[in-house]
Design an enzyme around this catalytic site. Structure first.
Site, PDB file in Angstrom:
ATOM      1  N   SER A 186      29.843  50.835  50.352  1.00 48.37           N
ATOM      2  CA  SER A 186      30.341  50.470  51.469  1.00 48.37           C
ATOM      3  C   SER A 186      29.928  51.687  52.447  1.00 48.37           C
ATOM      4  O   SER A 186      28.844  52.309  52.686  1.00 48.37           O
ATOM      5  CB  SER A 186      31.736  50.518  51.645  1.00 48.37           C
ATOM      6  N   HIS A 224      34.224  42.898  48.234  1.00 49.34           N
ATOM      7  CA  HIS A 224      33.776  44.215  48.959  1.00 49.34           C
ATOM      8  C   HIS A 224      33.496  45.138  47.754  1.00 49.34           C
ATOM      9  O   HIS A 224      32.547  45.832  47.734  1.00 49.34           O
ATOM     10  CB  HIS A 224      34.623  44.693  50.027  1.00 49.34           C
ATOM     11  N   ASP A 250      32.585  38.886  51.694  1.00 52.62           N
ATOM     12  CA  ASP A 250      33.095  40.185  51.686  1.00 52.62           C
ATOM     13  C   ASP A 250      34.003  40.301  53.081  1.00 52.62           C
ATOM     14  O   ASP A 250      33.543  40.002  53.971  1.00 52.62           O
ATOM     15  CB  ASP A 250      32.004  41.103  52.069  1.00 52.62           C
TER      16      ASP A 250
END
Length: 254
Positions: free
Chosen positions: A97, A228, A198
């Site tokens: 991320s 995610h 996600d």
């Protein structure tokens, strides 16, 4: 501010023939080393040198995180990269991320000092129209509801904050901008994992990375059974095994 028990950093010096390679792993926004520790432990078990640092403001409280900015998060990784370069012949970076964005920034800044990148659901932008309000909102509203535990696998807790600190989020948006502007500077081999579902990072982030980098050796792997935080989800074993194979191949080619 005391560090939460689950947020401890992880390091391993490396053993055997793979000790010549170091790997720096970065967790994501409001998260902690907990999300990357199993990944780091897998690589350490294969003999690689590993570092999973804790970024400033993470693993303590969201209020503490609201006092930090992206250059502080980046500086920790930058210093860790310098240490790994002194201890290993080759260094790879991996990020989840926001950690993916930070490692892309490292690649932009350090060029051939980094041998390759592993990106898991990297964030470099948002399609949320409300983001244009962040400069104002962050001055008057401390936080929004959190984005933690977007994990398909039952019973898994990543240990992230249950609130999203808005000053820190605004700083993240500034990191996105500077990183996107320089994506063409990324020339290293890239392995990018992207979850097909996600709820935190939109597909446009990964697609922007793939469309903008200059790397010739690029592999995108779609994850069908994870959300995610894929490093703690059902596809984690695949991420770990494919990443180790990628690092082994690229290090041998170099």
């Amino acid at each position: 501010m005391p560090v939460q028990g689950h947020a401890e950093e992880f390091r391993s010096p490396g053993t055997g023939e793979n000790a010549a390679v170091g790997v720096l792993l970065s967790h994501g926004f409001t998260g902690s080393p907990k999300s990357m520790r199993p990944f780091g432990e897998h690589l350490a078990a294969e003999g690689y040198g590993v570092a999973v640092p804790r970024l400033p403001g993470h693993g303590t409280s969201w209020q503490e995180m609201n006092k930090t900015t992206w250059p502080e998060w980046y500086a920790v990784l930058d210093n860790e990269l310098e240490r790994l370069r002194k201890e290993h012949d080759k260094v790879f970076v991996a990020g989840l991320s926001m950690g993916g964005c930070l490692t892309l920034r490292l690649a932009e800044e350090h060029g051939t000092d980094i041998s390759g990148l592993v990106l898991i659901n990297p964030s470099v932008r948002t399609d949320d129209k409300r983001s244009v309000l962040l400069p104002v909102l962050s001055r008057v509203v401390p936080s929004f509801p959190g984005i933690s535990n977007d994990i398909k696998k039952p019973g898994v807790d990543e240990g992230a904050y249950d609130r999203m600190p808005l000053k820190a989020l605004f700083s993240l948006s500034q990191l996105w901008k500077v990183t996107r502007e320089d994506l063409a500077k990324v020339t290293q081999p890239v392995l990018l994992f992207r979850s097909t579902v996600d709820h935190v990072v939109e597909p446009s982030s990964g697609l922007t990375v793939l469309a903008s980098i200059s790397s010739r050796d690029v592999t995108e792997t779609l994850l069908e059974d994870s959300y995610h935080v894929a490093t703690l989800d059902n596809d984690a074993p695949r991420i770990f095994a494919d990443s180790a194979a990628f690092i082994r191949r690229v290090a041998a080619d170099a």
